[in-house]
Design a protein around this motif. Sequence first.
Motif, PDB file in Angstrom:
ATOM      1  N   GLU A  19      -3.559   3.232   5.012  1.00 52.56           N
ATOM      2  CA  GLU A  19      -2.416   4.143   4.914  1.00 52.56           C
ATOM      3  C   GLU A  19      -2.311   5.077   6.117  1.00 52.56           C
ATOM      4  O   GLU A  19      -1.321   5.772   6.294  1.00 52.56           O
ATOM      5  CB  GLU A  19      -2.483   4.965   3.618  1.00 52.56           C
ATOM      6  CG  GLU A  19      -3.586   5.987   3.571  1.00 52.56           C
ATOM      7  CD  GLU A  19      -4.954   5.428   3.166  1.00 52.56           C
ATOM      8  OE1 GLU A  19      -5.886   6.239   3.043  1.00 52.56           O
ATOM      9  OE2 GLU A  19      -5.102   4.204   2.981  1.00 52.56           O
ATOM     10  N   ASP A  47      -2.878   5.870  -4.468  1.00 49.79           N
ATOM     11  CA  ASP A  47      -1.791   5.593  -5.402  1.00 49.79           C
ATOM     12  C   ASP A  47      -1.229   6.929  -5.867  1.00 49.79           C
ATOM     13  O   ASP A  47      -1.899   7.697  -6.546  1.00 49.79           O
ATOM     14  CB  ASP A  47      -2.300   4.781  -6.593  1.00 49.79           C
ATOM     15  CG  ASP A  47      -1.186   4.273  -7.469  1.00 49.79           C
ATOM     16  OD1 ASP A  47      -0.125   4.945  -7.557  1.00 49.79           O
ATOM     17  OD2 ASP A  47      -1.360   3.215  -8.090  1.00 49.79           O
ATOM     18  N   ILE A  88       1.005   4.072  -2.059  1.00 52.28           N
ATOM     19  CA  ILE A  88       1.512   3.280  -3.179  1.00 52.28           C
ATOM     20  C   ILE A  88       2.241   4.213  -4.148  1.00 52.28           C
ATOM     21  O   ILE A  88       1.800   5.334  -4.399  1.00 52.28           O
ATOM     22  CB  ILE A  88       0.359   2.564  -3.915  1.00 52.28           C
ATOM     23  CG1 ILE A  88      -0.321   1.560  -2.989  1.00 52.28           C
ATOM     24  CG2 ILE A  88       0.866   1.878  -5.184  1.00 52.28           C
ATOM     25  CD1 ILE A  88      -1.586   0.960  -3.575  1.00 52.28           C
ATOM     26  N   ASN A  89       3.348   3.715  -4.685  1.00 54.30           N
ATOM     27  CA  ASN A  89       4.174   4.400  -5.678  1.00 54.30           C
ATOM     28  C   ASN A  89       4.919   5.603  -5.135  1.00 54.30           C
ATOM     29  O   ASN A  89       5.342   6.470  -5.894  1.00 54.30           O
ATOM     30  CB  ASN A  89       3.382   4.757  -6.941  1.00 54.30           C
ATOM     31  CG  ASN A  89       3.169   3.526  -7.788  1.00 54.30           C
ATOM     32  OD1 ASN A  89       4.091   2.748  -8.006  1.00 54.30           O
ATOM     33  ND2 ASN A  89       1.949   3.320  -8.243  1.00 54.30           N
ATOM     34  N   TYR A  93       7.478   1.971  -1.492  1.00 47.54           N
ATOM     35  CA  TYR A  93       6.146   1.364  -1.521  1.00 47.54           C
ATOM     36  C   TYR A  93       5.642   1.215  -2.953  1.00 47.54           C
ATOM     37  O   TYR A  93       4.553   1.671  -3.302  1.00 47.54           O
ATOM     38  CB  TYR A  93       5.154   2.187  -0.686  1.00 47.54           C
ATOM     39  CG  TYR A  93       5.630   2.370   0.723  1.00 47.54           C
ATOM     40  CD1 TYR A  93       5.558   1.318   1.631  1.00 47.54           C
ATOM     41  CD2 TYR A  93       6.207   3.563   1.130  1.00 47.54           C
ATOM     42  CE1 TYR A  93       6.037   1.465   2.923  1.00 47.54           C
ATOM     43  CE2 TYR A  93       6.683   3.717   2.425  1.00 47.54           C
ATOM     44  CZ  TYR A  93       6.607   2.664   3.313  1.00 47.54           C
ATOM     45  OH  TYR A  93       7.076   2.808   4.581  1.00 47.54           O
ATOM     46  N   LEU A  95       4.036  -0.360  -6.305  1.00 51.30           N
ATOM     47  CA  LEU A  95       2.831  -1.170  -6.473  1.00 51.30           C
ATOM     48  C   LEU A  95       3.175  -2.651  -6.360  1.00 51.30           C
ATOM     49  O   LEU A  95       2.455  -3.411  -5.707  1.00 51.30           O
ATOM     50  CB  LEU A  95       2.162  -0.863  -7.819  1.00 51.30           C
ATOM     51  CG  LEU A  95       0.936  -1.716  -8.164  1.00 51.30           C
ATOM     52  CD1 LEU A  95      -0.159  -1.580  -7.103  1.00 51.30           C
ATOM     53  CD2 LEU A  95       0.424  -1.350  -9.546  1.00 51.30           C
ATOM     54  N   VAL A  98       3.638  -3.606  -2.641  1.00 48.40           N
ATOM     55  CA  VAL A  98       2.377  -3.613  -1.897  1.00 48.40           C
ATOM     56  C   VAL A  98       1.540  -4.830  -2.292  1.00 48.40           C
ATOM     57  O   VAL A  98       1.002  -5.533  -1.431  1.00 48.40           O
ATOM     58  CB  VAL A  98       1.609  -2.290  -2.105  1.00 48.40           C
ATOM     59  CG1 VAL A  98       0.227  -2.361  -1.490  1.00 48.40           C
ATOM     60  CG2 VAL A  98       2.404  -1.118  -1.523  1.00 48.40           C
ATOM     61  N   GLN A  99       1.436  -5.112  -3.592  1.00 50.79           N
ATOM     62  CA  GLN A  99       0.684  -6.298  -4.044  1.00 50.79           C
ATOM     63  C   GLN A  99       1.283  -7.570  -3.458  1.00 50.79           C
ATOM     64  O   GLN A  99       0.562  -8.445  -2.980  1.00 50.79           O
ATOM     65  CB  GLN A  99       0.705  -6.399  -5.574  1.00 50.79           C
ATOM     66  CG  GLN A  99      -0.137  -5.380  -6.251  1.00 50.79           C
ATOM     67  CD  GLN A  99      -0.078  -5.509  -7.770  1.00 50.79           C
ATOM     68  OE1 GLN A  99      -1.088  -5.299  -8.389  1.00 50.79           O
ATOM     69  NE2 GLN A  99       1.037  -5.831  -8.358  1.00 50.79           N
TER      70      GLN A  99
END
Length: 130
Positions: A19, A47, A88-89, A93, A95, A98-99
């Motif tokens: 990040e 996250d 994340i979140n 972005y 989840l 990103v996954q």
Amino acid sequence: MNGPLDGEAYVVCAFQMLEHVPYEKSLAIFREMARVARKGAIISLPDAAERWPMAIHIPLVGLRWISIPKPRIGAREHQFDGEHYWEINKAGYSLARVQYDLSNVVSMKMIRNYRVGENPYHRFFVFRKL
């Protein structure tokens, strides 16, 4: 000096690091991690979906951690703070994104994704080489 060879490292790890560079560059770094990994990779990312962590002691079992999501409407915008380019979140972005992106830039399978009860800000991803 040459860089590491394909599959030279058994497992490659990056904890709370990706990040700190722009998102597209973090995917390129992860692709390089996958290239040098023989068996897999483990990463953690922040996250931003906040949770309330709680510990509960269960007789004959011991201490167990749980976390409850804090209510929130919509994803917050991320403001670069001199350290994190994204999380994340936060808006843009999710989840799921990103996954998807991590899984599609490498020839590895995500076998696990989880948060640590004591510190749910850290989300871990475990990948196995195909």
